[in-house]
Design a protein around this motif. Sequence first.
Motif, PDB file in Angstrom:
ATOM      1  N   LYS A 149      10.469  -0.159 -10.012  1.00 30.12           N
ATOM      2  CA  LYS A 149      11.756  -0.709 -10.442  1.00 30.12           C
ATOM      3  C   LYS A 149      12.559  -1.272  -9.274  1.00 30.12           C
ATOM      4  O   LYS A 149      13.491  -2.065  -9.471  1.00 30.12           O
ATOM      5  CB  LYS A 149      12.571   0.366 -11.161  1.00 30.12           C
ATOM      6  CG  LYS A 149      12.023   0.748 -12.530  1.00 30.12           C
ATOM      7  CD  LYS A 149      12.813   1.909 -13.128  1.00 30.12           C
ATOM      8  CE  LYS A 149      12.226   2.372 -14.439  1.00 30.12           C
ATOM      9  NZ  LYS A 149      12.936   3.567 -14.983  1.00 30.12           N
ATOM     10  N   LEU A 150      12.224  -0.838  -8.067  1.00 30.66           N
ATOM     11  CA  LEU A 150      12.925  -1.329  -6.875  1.00 30.66           C
ATOM     12  C   LEU A 150      12.359  -2.662  -6.398  1.00 30.66           C
ATOM     13  O   LEU A 150      12.852  -3.238  -5.434  1.00 30.66           O
ATOM     14  CB  LEU A 150      12.816  -0.302  -5.745  1.00 30.66           C
ATOM     15  CG  LEU A 150      13.376   1.090  -6.033  1.00 30.66           C
ATOM     16  CD1 LEU A 150      13.166   2.003  -4.822  1.00 30.66           C
ATOM     17  CD2 LEU A 150      14.853   1.021  -6.391  1.00 30.66           C
ATOM     18  N   GLY A 151      11.307  -3.142  -7.064  1.00 24.45           N
ATOM     19  CA  GLY A 151      10.700  -4.418  -6.684  1.00 24.45           C
ATOM     20  C   GLY A 151       9.515  -4.268  -5.747  1.00 24.45           C
ATOM     21  O   GLY A 151       9.362  -5.057  -4.821  1.00 24.45           O
ATOM     22  N   TYR A 152       8.679  -3.269  -6.012  1.00 26.89           N
ATOM     23  CA  TYR A 152       7.528  -2.989  -5.150  1.00 26.89           C
ATOM     24  C   TYR A 152       6.217  -2.980  -5.939  1.00 26.89           C
ATOM     25  O   TYR A 152       6.179  -2.563  -7.101  1.00 26.89           O
ATOM     26  CB  TYR A 152       7.702  -1.638  -4.441  1.00 26.89           C
ATOM     27  CG  TYR A 152       8.655  -1.735  -3.275  1.00 26.89           C
ATOM     28  CD1 TYR A 152       8.194  -1.894  -1.975  1.00 26.89           C
ATOM     29  CD2 TYR A 152      10.038  -1.708  -3.490  1.00 26.89           C
ATOM     30  CE1 TYR A 152       9.077  -2.018  -0.912  1.00 26.89           C
ATOM     31  CE2 TYR A 152      10.923  -1.831  -2.435  1.00 26.89           C
ATOM     32  CZ  TYR A 152      10.428  -1.990  -1.142  1.00 26.89           C
ATOM     33  OH  TYR A 152      11.315  -2.127  -0.094  1.00 26.89           O
ATOM     34  N   ARG A 153       5.185  -3.479  -5.282  1.00 25.60           N
ATOM     35  CA  ARG A 153       3.817  -3.340  -5.784  1.00 25.60           C
ATOM     36  C   ARG A 153       3.334  -1.962  -5.326  1.00 25.60           C
ATOM     37  O   ARG A 153       3.239  -1.720  -4.121  1.00 25.60           O
ATOM     38  CB  ARG A 153       2.896  -4.411  -5.208  1.00 25.60           C
ATOM     39  CG  ARG A 153       3.348  -5.849  -5.415  1.00 25.60           C
ATOM     40  CD  ARG A 153       2.404  -6.772  -4.654  1.00 25.60           C
ATOM     41  NE  ARG A 153       2.884  -8.142  -4.625  1.00 25.60           N
ATOM     42  CZ  ARG A 153       2.549  -9.064  -5.530  1.00 25.60           C
ATOM     43  NH1 ARG A 153       1.731  -8.742  -6.526  1.00 25.60           N
ATOM     44  NH2 ARG A 153       3.013 -10.299  -5.436  1.00 25.60           N
ATOM     45  N   VAL A 154       3.026  -1.099  -6.244  1.00 27.75           N
ATOM     46  CA  VAL A 154       2.743   0.294  -5.907  1.00 27.75           C
ATOM     47  C   VAL A 154       1.280   0.626  -6.189  1.00 27.75           C
ATOM     48  O   VAL A 154       0.736   0.255  -7.238  1.00 27.75           O
ATOM     49  CB  VAL A 154       3.666   1.239  -6.699  1.00 27.75           C
ATOM     50  CG1 VAL A 154       3.406   2.697  -6.317  1.00 27.75           C
ATOM     51  CG2 VAL A 154       5.133   0.892  -6.448  1.00 27.75           C
ATOM     52  N   ARG A 155       0.668   1.311  -5.232  1.00 27.51           N
ATOM     53  CA  ARG A 155      -0.715   1.753  -5.394  1.00 27.51           C
ATOM     54  C   ARG A 155      -0.815   3.235  -5.028  1.00 27.51           C
ATOM     55  O   ARG A 155      -0.041   3.737  -4.201  1.00 27.51           O
ATOM     56  CB  ARG A 155      -1.672   0.954  -4.505  1.00 27.51           C
ATOM     57  CG  ARG A 155      -1.775  -0.510  -4.869  1.00 27.51           C
ATOM     58  CD  ARG A 155      -2.907  -1.182  -4.111  1.00 27.51           C
ATOM     59  NE  ARG A 155      -4.207  -0.652  -4.518  1.00 27.51           N
ATOM     60  CZ  ARG A 155      -5.355  -0.986  -3.920  1.00 27.51           C
ATOM     61  NH1 ARG A 155      -5.355  -1.822  -2.904  1.00 27.51           N
ATOM     62  NH2 ARG A 155      -6.486  -0.476  -4.343  1.00 27.51           N
ATOM     63  N   CYS A 156      -1.786   3.883  -5.629  1.00 29.47           N
ATOM     64  CA  CYS A 156      -1.982   5.314  -5.411  1.00 29.47           C
ATOM     65  C   CYS A 156      -3.473   5.568  -5.217  1.00 29.47           C
ATOM     66  O   CYS A 156      -4.291   5.061  -5.979  1.00 29.47           O
ATOM     67  CB  CYS A 156      -1.449   6.065  -6.642  1.00 29.47           C
ATOM     68  SG  CYS A 156      -1.695   7.840  -6.623  1.00 29.47           S
ATOM     69  N   LYS A 157      -3.822   6.330  -4.177  1.00 23.97           N
ATOM     70  CA  LYS A 157      -5.238   6.603  -3.916  1.00 23.97           C
ATOM     71  C   LYS A 157      -5.405   8.009  -3.365  1.00 23.97           C
ATOM     72  O   LYS A 157      -4.599   8.473  -2.552  1.00 23.97           O
ATOM     73  CB  LYS A 157      -5.808   5.586  -2.925  1.00 23.97           C
ATOM     74  CG  LYS A 157      -7.304   5.785  -2.632  1.00 23.97           C
ATOM     75  CD  LYS A 157      -7.840   4.718  -1.691  1.00 23.97           C
ATOM     76  CE  LYS A 157      -9.318   4.966  -1.384  1.00 23.97           C
ATOM     77  NZ  LYS A 157      -9.878   3.929  -0.470  1.00 23.97           N
ATOM     78  N   LEU A 158      -6.467   8.683  -3.806  1.00 24.02           N
ATOM     79  CA  LEU A 158      -6.812  10.002  -3.285  1.00 24.02           C
ATOM     80  C   LEU A 158      -7.729   9.824  -2.083  1.00 24.02           C
ATOM     81  O   LEU A 158      -8.734   9.122  -2.146  1.00 24.02           O
ATOM     82  CB  LEU A 158      -7.524  10.825  -4.361  1.00 24.02           C
ATOM     83  CG  LEU A 158      -7.938  12.246  -3.956  1.00 24.02           C
ATOM     84  CD1 LEU A 158      -6.714  13.121  -3.726  1.00 24.02           C
ATOM     85  CD2 LEU A 158      -8.845  12.861  -5.021  1.00 24.02           C
TER      86      LEU A 158
END
Length: 315
Positions: A149-158
Amino acid sequence: MTSNKKYSVVSLFSGCGGMDLGFKGGFSFLGKDYPSHAFDIVWANEINAAACKTYQYNLGQEIHHGDVWEKMGHLPNNADIVIGGFPCQDISVNGKGAGINGKRSGLYRAMVETVAKLKPRIFIAENVKGLLMRQHAQDLEQILNDFKKLGYRVRCKLHSVADYGVPQTRERVIITGTRNDMEEFSHPDGMLGADEYITAQEVLHDLANLEERPEINHIWSRAGKSPDQGNRRLRRDRPGYTIRAECHGNIQWHYELPRRISMREAARIQSFPDDFIFCAGLRETERQIGNAVPPVFAWHIARAVADFLNNTGNA
């Protein structure tokens, strides 16, 4: 495109400085050099006074001691990068399962607010594997959406830190976000296969016959056998088990000696260099080491961030 520019970093929940040391670089571990990165940590915060003392002693710079919400008014106006491992006790497998509604893990919102204020080019958040468990699916979605919502492309990785040369079977989630006006950040891959992992014997053998030396944190708990996790013994032919923050003296046993591992040995398993001294007693040092991001792992994340920023221009 490459650059010699120094990038400014704001560090939240800094602990004793494991992640920050990795971003700064300029240290050695097991005879291998980890060169300095072009990062300047301009602001750091930690609530634990003993961890702040260790941080200042080893990183040689100021850290704001106190509650993050009370210290946020002193943040700089901007920064290129925001980093931090927000507290995870309510999400951890060994925690109470409160998720992000818990008092500690809900502190991720301080990182969201910091990103909203500083609008960094990239942020890096570290947390436990438990965040990916089914019962925390809504928590993870909420965290990711709050950043999006802040204007970021977000990724998550283990990530398994053993893949990066850390002698420990520690798995951690890394959440990254880049501004929507930038390219998406690609998480680095580990370099080592399972047959190349650094073993407990490789990392600890030279300390086996060394008497206790408090000045280098080579001290250990005399706690007896425990029916819980504290009864595990290291295996000489594999990496160490995950170093926990709240082991209450029940840290794992040496692979061959009739004692628990020392704090210097635990620091080795976490990939801290030997000249990194913890300015605390046994229990507090256990907590600092267990809470830390392994510096060698953080160094590889930082190198990927530096390459990303250098190759996406300096706008």
